[in-house]
Design a protein around this motif. Structure first.
Motif, PDB file in Angstrom:
ATOM      1  N   ALA A 221      -8.234  -6.123  -9.138  1.00  0.00           N
ATOM      2  CA  ALA A 221      -6.356  -5.072  -9.913  1.00  0.00           C
ATOM      3  C   ALA A 221      -6.812  -4.405  -8.771  1.00  0.00           C
ATOM      4  O   ALA A 221      -5.459  -3.843  -8.937  1.00  0.00           O
ATOM      5  N   GLU A 222      -7.648  -3.820  -8.038  1.00  0.00           N
ATOM      6  CA  GLU A 222      -7.842  -2.237  -7.289  1.00  0.00           C
ATOM      7  C   GLU A 222      -6.062  -2.849  -5.878  1.00  0.00           C
ATOM      8  O   GLU A 222      -5.179  -2.196  -5.690  1.00  0.00           O
ATOM      9  N   ALA A 223      -6.769  -4.289  -5.628  1.00  0.00           N
ATOM     10  CA  ALA A 223      -5.421  -4.340  -4.460  1.00  0.00           C
ATOM     11  C   ALA A 223      -4.026  -4.562  -5.046  1.00  0.00           C
ATOM     12  O   ALA A 223      -2.440  -4.272  -4.430  1.00  0.00           O
ATOM     13  N   ARG A 224      -4.054  -5.401  -6.208  1.00  0.00           N
ATOM     14  CA  ARG A 224      -2.650  -5.833  -6.986  1.00  0.00           C
ATOM     15  C   ARG A 224      -1.793  -4.670  -7.148  1.00  0.00           C
ATOM     16  O   ARG A 224      -0.915  -4.409  -6.889  1.00  0.00           O
ATOM     17  N   LEU A 225      -2.909  -3.219  -7.910  1.00  0.00           N
ATOM     18  CA  LEU A 225      -2.226  -2.573  -7.900  1.00  0.00           C
ATOM     19  C   LEU A 225      -1.790  -2.069  -6.804  1.00  0.00           C
ATOM     20  O   LEU A 225      -0.232  -1.271  -6.242  1.00  0.00           O
ATOM     21  N   ARG A 226      -2.304  -1.499  -5.955  1.00  0.00           N
ATOM     22  CA  ARG A 226      -1.225  -1.034  -4.461  1.00  0.00           C
ATOM     23  C   ARG A 226      -0.186  -2.141  -4.480  1.00  0.00           C
ATOM     24  O   ARG A 226       0.439  -1.406  -3.041  1.00  0.00           O
ATOM     25  N   ALA A 227      -0.066  -3.445  -3.865  1.00  0.00           N
ATOM     26  CA  ALA A 227       0.634  -4.551  -3.669  1.00  0.00           C
ATOM     27  C   ALA A 227       1.808  -3.727  -4.664  1.00  0.00           C
ATOM     28  O   ALA A 227       3.045  -3.802  -3.610  1.00  0.00           O
TER      29      ALA A 227
END
Length: 216
Positions: free
Chosen positions: A55-61
């Motif tokens: 989820a954190e990587a998706r939010l950064r993207a």
């Protein structure tokens, strides 16, 4: 200029989109599981790492982007979870007012007007059936989202990929959700010209909340 994030930006389609977008002066971010070798990087592109199951990587993207293009494939850790990853990205895109594009497959196209999508038939080669059906499910679910999500889903020609790279012509044609061929009956497009079509769609949107195809 736009800030464009390409998820799966080091794959065949993704890297071509990254290169085309950067050549036009867009701010480009490439997300992938690992950073490419120095000689494979495009000048001016920011390379980020992360899994789209996180989820954190998706939010950064999504955060800070104008457009997110997912060129993920249902392979490796994403086999059986590509729908989860793409739909989670889509939800974030809707929340943040970001346009969301998905690079799908040829099998999501119909062979004739009003006919079934190829992925909905039993005519697919067994080695491609699972990937085709997973990407087709992404398309179907995008179609069921509300108007808060500005999305597009693009299917390349039948002959598309590292196995059939072709040459850049600087041209392409687009169609709806039906497969089409050139005058010789061939459905093909190079990686460079497929990327050209996608970045043209970003620069001058013509397919909002729609599925379209690209071939010569």
């Amino acid at each position: 200029m736009s800030t464009i994030t390409v998820v799966g930006g080091t794959g065949y389609a993704g890297s071509a989109i990254v290169r085309e977008a950067a050549s036009r002066g867009h701010e480009v971010v490439s997300f992938s599981r690992s950073v490419p070798a120095e000689e494979a990087r495009v000048d001016g592109v920011r390379y980020e790492t992360g899994s789209m199951l996180d989820a954190e990587a998706r939010l950064r993207a999504v955060t800070g982007s104008d457009v997110v293009v997912s060129s993920l494939s249902p392979r490796g850790e994403l086999d059986g979870r590509i729908v989860e990853a793409d739909l989670a990205l889509a939800a974030l895109a809707a929340e943040h007012g970001v346009r969301f594009g998905v690079v799908g497959g040829y099998s999501s196209l119909r062979l004739e007007e009003g006919g079934p999508r190829q992925a909905d038939t039993d005519q697919l080669p067994p080695e491609f059936a699972s990937e085709a059906k997973q990407m087709n499910e992404v398309l179907e679910l995008l179609g069921g989202t509300d108007d808060s999500l500005d999305w597009f889903f693009v299917s390349p020609a039948q002959l598309f990929g590292a196995y059939a790279p072709g040459e850049a012509r600087g041209e392409y044609r687009t169609g709806g959700d039906r497969a089409f061929t050139d005058a010789e009956g061939v459905s093909a497009v190079s990686g460079q010209d497929f990327a050209l079509a996608i970045v043209d769609e970003i620069d001058t949107p013509k397919h909002r909340r729609a599925h379209f195809s690209v071939a010569y």
